[in-house]
Design an enzyme around this catalytic site. Sequence first.
Site, short mmCIF file in Angstrom:
data_model
loop_
_atom_site.label_atom_id
_atom_site.label_comp_id
_atom_site.label_asym_id
_atom_site.label_seq_id
_atom_site.Cartn_x
_atom_site.Cartn_y
_atom_site.Cartn_z
N LYS A 107 -5.49 -3.41 4.25
CA LYS A 107 -4.47 -3.18 3.21
C LYS A 107 -4.35 -4.36 2.26
CE LYS A 107 -2.15 0.69 5.11
NZ LYS A 107 -0.99 1.54 5.24
N LYS B 193 -3.82 9.56 3.96
CA LYS B 193 -2.98 10.30 3.03
C LYS B 193 -2.73 9.53 1.76
CE LYS B 193 0.87 9.84 6.05
NZ LYS B 193 1.16 8.43 6.33
N LYS C 258 -11.69 6.31 7.41
CA LYS C 258 -10.82 7.35 7.98
C LYS C 258 -10.12 8.16 6.87
CE LYS C 258 -6.24 5.42 8.51
NZ LYS C 258 -4.97 5.67 9.10
P1 ATP Z 1 -1.65 5.62 5.08
O1 ATP Z 1 -2.82 6.26 4.42
O2 ATP Z 1 -0.43 5.63 4.20
O3 ATP Z 1 -1.94 4.31 5.69
P2 ATP Z 1 -2.13 7.30 7.33
O4 ATP Z 1 -2.65 8.56 6.79
O5 ATP Z 1 -3.06 6.35 7.95
O6 ATP Z 1 -1.25 6.58 6.24
P3 ATP Z 1 0.08 6.95 9.19
O7 ATP Z 1 1.43 7.40 8.82
O8 ATP Z 1 -0.19 5.51 9.10
O9 ATP Z 1 -1.02 7.75 8.36
O10 ATP Z 1 -0.27 7.50 10.64
C1 ATP Z 1 0.41 8.47 11.35
C2 ATP Z 1 -0.38 8.83 12.57
O11 ATP Z 1 -1.56 9.56 12.22
C3 ATP Z 1 -0.87 7.63 13.38
O12 ATP Z 1 -0.72 7.88 14.75
C4 ATP Z 1 -2.31 7.52 13.02
O13 ATP Z 1 -3.07 6.92 14.01
C5 ATP Z 1 -2.70 8.98 12.82
N1 ATP Z 1 -3.82 9.09 11.88
C6 ATP Z 1 -3.83 8.70 10.59
N2 ATP Z 1 -5.00 8.97 10.01
C7 ATP Z 1 -5.77 9.56 10.96
C8 ATP Z 1 -7.09 10.08 10.98
N3 ATP Z 1 -7.86 10.04 9.91
N4 ATP Z 1 -7.56 10.62 12.13
C9 ATP Z 1 -6.79 10.66 13.23
N5 ATP Z 1 -5.53 10.19 13.28
C10 ATP Z 1 -5.01 9.65 12.17
#
Ligand code: ATP
Length: 337
Positions: A117, A202, A199
């Site tokens: 980040k 969002k 990965k």
């Molecule tokens: P950001 O993009 O804003 O960092 P994010 O999409 O990574 O957000 P978070 O809110 O940080 O989402 O994560 C919520 C949950 O979803 C966490 O338990 C995280 O491990 C899981 N998660 C996020 N992205 C993935 C992915 N691509 N595959 C599997 N699990 C995920």
Amino acid sequence: MEQKEAKKRVYSGIQPSGMLTLGNYIGAVRNWDSMQDEYDCIYCVVDQHAITVRQDAATLRRRTMETYALLLAAGIDPKRSILYVQSHVPAHAMLTWVLNCFTYVGELSRMTQFKDKSEKHADNINAGLLDYPVLMVSDILLYRSDLVPIGADQKQHLELTRDVAARFNNLFGDTFVVPEPYIGKVGARIMSLQEPEKKMSKSDENVNAFIAMLDEPDVIRRKMRRAVTDSEGTVRVAPEKPGISNLIGIYAALTGLATEAVEKEFEGKGYGVFKDAVADVVVDALAPIQARYKEFLADKKALEAMMDDGARAAEAIANRTLSKVYRKVGFVERKRH
Ligand code: ATP
Ligand code: LTN
């Protein structure tokens, strides 16, 4: 009630930093739903984590409501579990301050998410971004959580949680429960459809990289067709085929099939046919959630009431842990007169 006391406690959180994706659903939310019978579950919309990167205030407020409604639609049931918004419970920020004093800067600067980040938001490497994991440690420890369902990307933060809990317990005697991560075997890491070595996230600025849980069926089909693959043309899992491997993973996670069975099902079939089949299972999985979501979001008063009930229930547990910590570190108790 007796049985309830014996249940293990599950805790997890999700940021309202964008619309939840298929990665969030398969990696996290789906497991949250399925754990509700066996465990005493507490789930949190972590708006305080979200502001570690710049957010527009009105958008954050809207997304917090939407995320809450989407979790309800995905099956999180306030009758069985506690669902609340982090900033409604002041104990999170209060415990974070204390635990900041028991966490080393070296530990925080080693975190992969911090490094990623910082690179992505080089113009805004604020203290909150470095401190993000301590807020997460506090979330988990406040509720004496046993199990924390997360995607693979959060494993390092869970290890830090365990280290900080053990360190505090060593210094002050048994205070915190040392939690275990719960990482599902399939779908723990759903990858970007455009850059499958990253990965699915969002907050990706390329909307074709992720499928949002609220994407319409035709949007899902279009994004799937555009997903990056390779020129080999066979549906099989291989390290040099991250795009196809990811789609196989999604299909397997949503159908419950083993990846070998998926390979077999699509033997001799082209990527076009396979991509349409993946799109179909995604559409089928999300359609009922999308329908319920619209109903929940339409009644704002009811949502606010559920948030308030959730915050009350959470606060009662969190404040007990916080008082214990305050006592242990030597803060004078305020005697009201
Ligand atoms: P950001 O993009 O804003 O960092 P994010 O999409 O990574 O957000 P978070 O809110 O940080 O989402 O994560 C919520 C949950 O979803 C966490 O338990 C995280 O491990 C899981 N998660 C996020 N992205 C993935 C992915 N691509 N595959 C599997 N699990 C995920
Ligand atoms: N950091 C997590 C979200 C999160 C969380 C938590 C997960 C905040 N607090 C407590 C589990 C337990 C993320 O980025 N996915």
